[in-house]
Design a protein around this motif. Structure first.
Motif, PDB file in Angstrom:
ATOM      1  N   ILE A 150      -3.839   6.638   7.864  1.00  0.00           N
ATOM      2  CA  ILE A 150      -3.191   5.901   8.954  1.00  0.00           C
ATOM      3  C   ILE A 150      -3.965   4.619   9.245  1.00  0.00           C
ATOM      4  O   ILE A 150      -3.378   3.533   9.357  1.00  0.00           O
ATOM      5  CB  ILE A 150      -3.076   6.771  10.216  1.00  0.00           C
ATOM      6  CG1 ILE A 150      -2.093   7.899   9.975  1.00  0.00           C
ATOM      7  CG2 ILE A 150      -2.652   5.930  11.420  1.00  0.00           C
ATOM      8  CD1 ILE A 150      -2.068   8.945  11.066  1.00  0.00           C
ATOM      9  N   PHE A 151      -5.290   4.731   9.367  1.00  0.00           N
ATOM     10  CA  PHE A 151      -6.109   3.551   9.620  1.00  0.00           C
ATOM     11  C   PHE A 151      -6.062   2.577   8.438  1.00  0.00           C
ATOM     12  O   PHE A 151      -6.014   1.358   8.635  1.00  0.00           O
ATOM     13  CB  PHE A 151      -7.550   3.938   9.950  1.00  0.00           C
ATOM     14  CG  PHE A 151      -7.704   4.476  11.335  1.00  0.00           C
ATOM     15  CD1 PHE A 151      -7.664   3.636  12.438  1.00  0.00           C
ATOM     16  CD2 PHE A 151      -7.876   5.830  11.549  1.00  0.00           C
ATOM     17  CE1 PHE A 151      -7.792   4.116  13.723  1.00  0.00           C
ATOM     18  CE2 PHE A 151      -8.006   6.335  12.830  1.00  0.00           C
ATOM     19  CZ  PHE A 151      -7.966   5.474  13.923  1.00  0.00           C
ATOM     20  N   THR A 152      -6.069   3.105   7.228  1.00  0.00           N
ATOM     21  CA  THR A 152      -5.967   2.256   6.036  1.00  0.00           C
ATOM     22  C   THR A 152      -4.648   1.500   6.029  1.00  0.00           C
ATOM     23  O   THR A 152      -4.616   0.289   5.754  1.00  0.00           O
ATOM     24  CB  THR A 152      -6.104   3.103   4.754  1.00  0.00           C
ATOM     25  OG1 THR A 152      -7.357   3.773   4.774  1.00  0.00           O
ATOM     26  CG2 THR A 152      -5.985   2.252   3.506  1.00  0.00           C
ATOM     27  N   TYR A 153      -3.561   2.193   6.346  1.00  0.00           N
ATOM     28  CA  TYR A 153      -2.254   1.534   6.387  1.00  0.00           C
ATOM     29  C   TYR A 153      -2.241   0.417   7.429  1.00  0.00           C
ATOM     30  O   TYR A 153      -1.769  -0.691   7.149  1.00  0.00           O
ATOM     31  CB  TYR A 153      -1.149   2.551   6.688  1.00  0.00           C
ATOM     32  CG  TYR A 153       0.209   1.911   6.816  1.00  0.00           C
ATOM     33  CD1 TYR A 153       0.890   1.473   5.689  1.00  0.00           C
ATOM     34  CD2 TYR A 153       0.792   1.722   8.054  1.00  0.00           C
ATOM     35  CE1 TYR A 153       2.129   0.862   5.802  1.00  0.00           C
ATOM     36  CE2 TYR A 153       2.029   1.113   8.174  1.00  0.00           C
ATOM     37  CZ  TYR A 153       2.693   0.693   7.049  1.00  0.00           C
ATOM     38  OH  TYR A 153       3.911   0.078   7.154  1.00  0.00           O
ATOM     39  N   ALA A 154      -2.756   0.699   8.621  1.00  0.00           N
ATOM     40  CA  ALA A 154      -2.762  -0.314   9.682  1.00  0.00           C
ATOM     41  C   ALA A 154      -3.594  -1.532   9.267  1.00  0.00           C
ATOM     42  O   ALA A 154      -3.167  -2.680   9.458  1.00  0.00           O
ATOM     43  CB  ALA A 154      -3.306   0.286  10.973  1.00  0.00           C
ATOM     44  N   PHE A 155      -4.754  -1.302   8.683  1.00  0.00           N
ATOM     45  CA  PHE A 155      -5.625  -2.396   8.249  1.00  0.00           C
ATOM     46  C   PHE A 155      -4.979  -3.220   7.139  1.00  0.00           C
ATOM     47  O   PHE A 155      -4.964  -4.454   7.177  1.00  0.00           O
ATOM     48  CB  PHE A 155      -6.984  -1.834   7.802  1.00  0.00           C
ATOM     49  CG  PHE A 155      -7.925  -2.868   7.294  1.00  0.00           C
ATOM     50  CD1 PHE A 155      -8.578  -3.725   8.159  1.00  0.00           C
ATOM     51  CD2 PHE A 155      -8.169  -2.995   5.931  1.00  0.00           C
ATOM     52  CE1 PHE A 155      -9.446  -4.689   7.689  1.00  0.00           C
ATOM     53  CE2 PHE A 155      -9.028  -3.951   5.443  1.00  0.00           C
ATOM     54  CZ  PHE A 155      -9.676  -4.807   6.325  1.00  0.00           C
ATOM     55  N   GLN A 156      -4.427  -2.532   6.141  1.00  0.00           N
ATOM     56  CA  GLN A 156      -3.813  -3.224   5.003  1.00  0.00           C
ATOM     57  C   GLN A 156      -2.553  -3.977   5.419  1.00  0.00           C
ATOM     58  O   GLN A 156      -2.287  -5.085   4.924  1.00  0.00           O
ATOM     59  CB  GLN A 156      -3.500  -2.244   3.874  1.00  0.00           C
ATOM     60  CG  GLN A 156      -4.725  -1.664   3.213  1.00  0.00           C
ATOM     61  CD  GLN A 156      -5.561  -2.724   2.522  1.00  0.00           C
ATOM     62  OE1 GLN A 156      -5.046  -3.708   1.995  1.00  0.00           O
ATOM     63  NE2 GLN A 156      -6.857  -2.540   2.526  1.00  0.00           N
ATOM     64  N   MET A 157      -1.766  -3.412   6.327  1.00  0.00           N
ATOM     65  CA  MET A 157      -0.562  -4.106   6.784  1.00  0.00           C
ATOM     66  C   MET A 157      -0.924  -5.324   7.623  1.00  0.00           C
ATOM     67  O   MET A 157      -0.228  -6.338   7.571  1.00  0.00           O
ATOM     68  CB  MET A 157       0.341  -3.164   7.580  1.00  0.00           C
ATOM     69  CG  MET A 157       1.200  -2.283   6.707  1.00  0.00           C
ATOM     70  SD  MET A 157       2.188  -3.162   5.477  1.00  0.00           S
ATOM     71  CE  MET A 157       3.263  -4.136   6.508  1.00  0.00           C
ATOM     72  N   ASP A 158      -2.012  -5.246   8.374  1.00  0.00           N
ATOM     73  CA  ASP A 158      -2.467  -6.408   9.127  1.00  0.00           C
ATOM     74  C   ASP A 158      -2.832  -7.542   8.169  1.00  0.00           C
ATOM     75  O   ASP A 158      -2.467  -8.698   8.401  1.00  0.00           O
ATOM     76  CB  ASP A 158      -3.656  -6.025  10.005  1.00  0.00           C
ATOM     77  CG  ASP A 158      -4.059  -7.138  10.940  1.00  0.00           C
ATOM     78  OD1 ASP A 158      -3.172  -7.706  11.616  1.00  0.00           O
ATOM     79  OD2 ASP A 158      -5.268  -7.449  10.997  1.00  0.00           O
ATOM     80  N   LYS A 159      -3.545  -7.203   7.081  1.00  0.00           N
ATOM     81  CA  LYS A 159      -3.878  -8.207   6.070  1.00  0.00           C
ATOM     82  C   LYS A 159      -2.621  -8.774   5.423  1.00  0.00           C
ATOM     83  O   LYS A 159      -2.507  -9.983   5.218  1.00  0.00           O
ATOM     84  CB  LYS A 159      -4.776  -7.595   4.987  1.00  0.00           C
ATOM     85  CG  LYS A 159      -6.225  -7.516   5.359  1.00  0.00           C
ATOM     86  CD  LYS A 159      -7.107  -6.887   4.305  1.00  0.00           C
ATOM     87  CE  LYS A 159      -6.778  -7.200   2.890  1.00  0.00           C
ATOM     88  NZ  LYS A 159      -7.691  -6.585   1.922  1.00  0.00           N
ATOM     89  N   LEU A 160      -1.676  -7.912   5.119  1.00  0.00           N
ATOM     90  CA  LEU A 160      -0.437  -8.337   4.482  1.00  0.00           C
ATOM     91  C   LEU A 160       0.378  -9.233   5.425  1.00  0.00           C
ATOM     92  O   LEU A 160       0.925 -10.258   4.999  1.00  0.00           O
ATOM     93  CB  LEU A 160       0.379  -7.113   4.071  1.00  0.00           C
ATOM     94  CG  LEU A 160       1.522  -7.321   3.101  1.00  0.00           C
ATOM     95  CD1 LEU A 160       1.010  -7.834   1.767  1.00  0.00           C
ATOM     96  CD2 LEU A 160       2.261  -6.024   2.908  1.00  0.00           C
TER      97      LEU A 160
END
Length: 83
Positions: free
Chosen positions: A66-76
């Motif tokens: 969940i945290f990885t998804y949030a971080f990666q989507m923020d970058k995207l």
């Protein structure tokens, strides 16, 4: 944002989701169910590793995803100027 950028954004988004779902499936199904007996020969915090993965490890991996998804989507989103 033009059509090509929009398409690239959604391709990156769906690729991220696919990869995280694969990790989640491996953690919850393969390591916690299918390989539980061989993993139980390994001790982890004093418990059989297969048991620990089924009870705690898969939950911790899911929260990490969940945290990885949030971080990666923020970058995207920043890359494609989404808000």
């Amino acid at each position: 944002m033009d059509e090509e950028q929009r398409r690239a954004y959604w391709l990156a988004n769906t690729a991220l989701i696919r990869n995280l779902l694969i990790i989640w499936a491996l953690a919850s199904s393969v390591f916690s169910i299918l390989l539980v007996q061989p993993l139980n020969t390994i001790r982890f915090f004093g418990l059989p590793f297969g048991f620990w993965m089924a009870q705690q490890g898969s939950i911790l991996i899911f929260v990490g995803l969940i945290f990885t998804y949030a971080f990666q989507m923020d970058k995207l989103d920043r890359k494609y100027n989404k808000k």
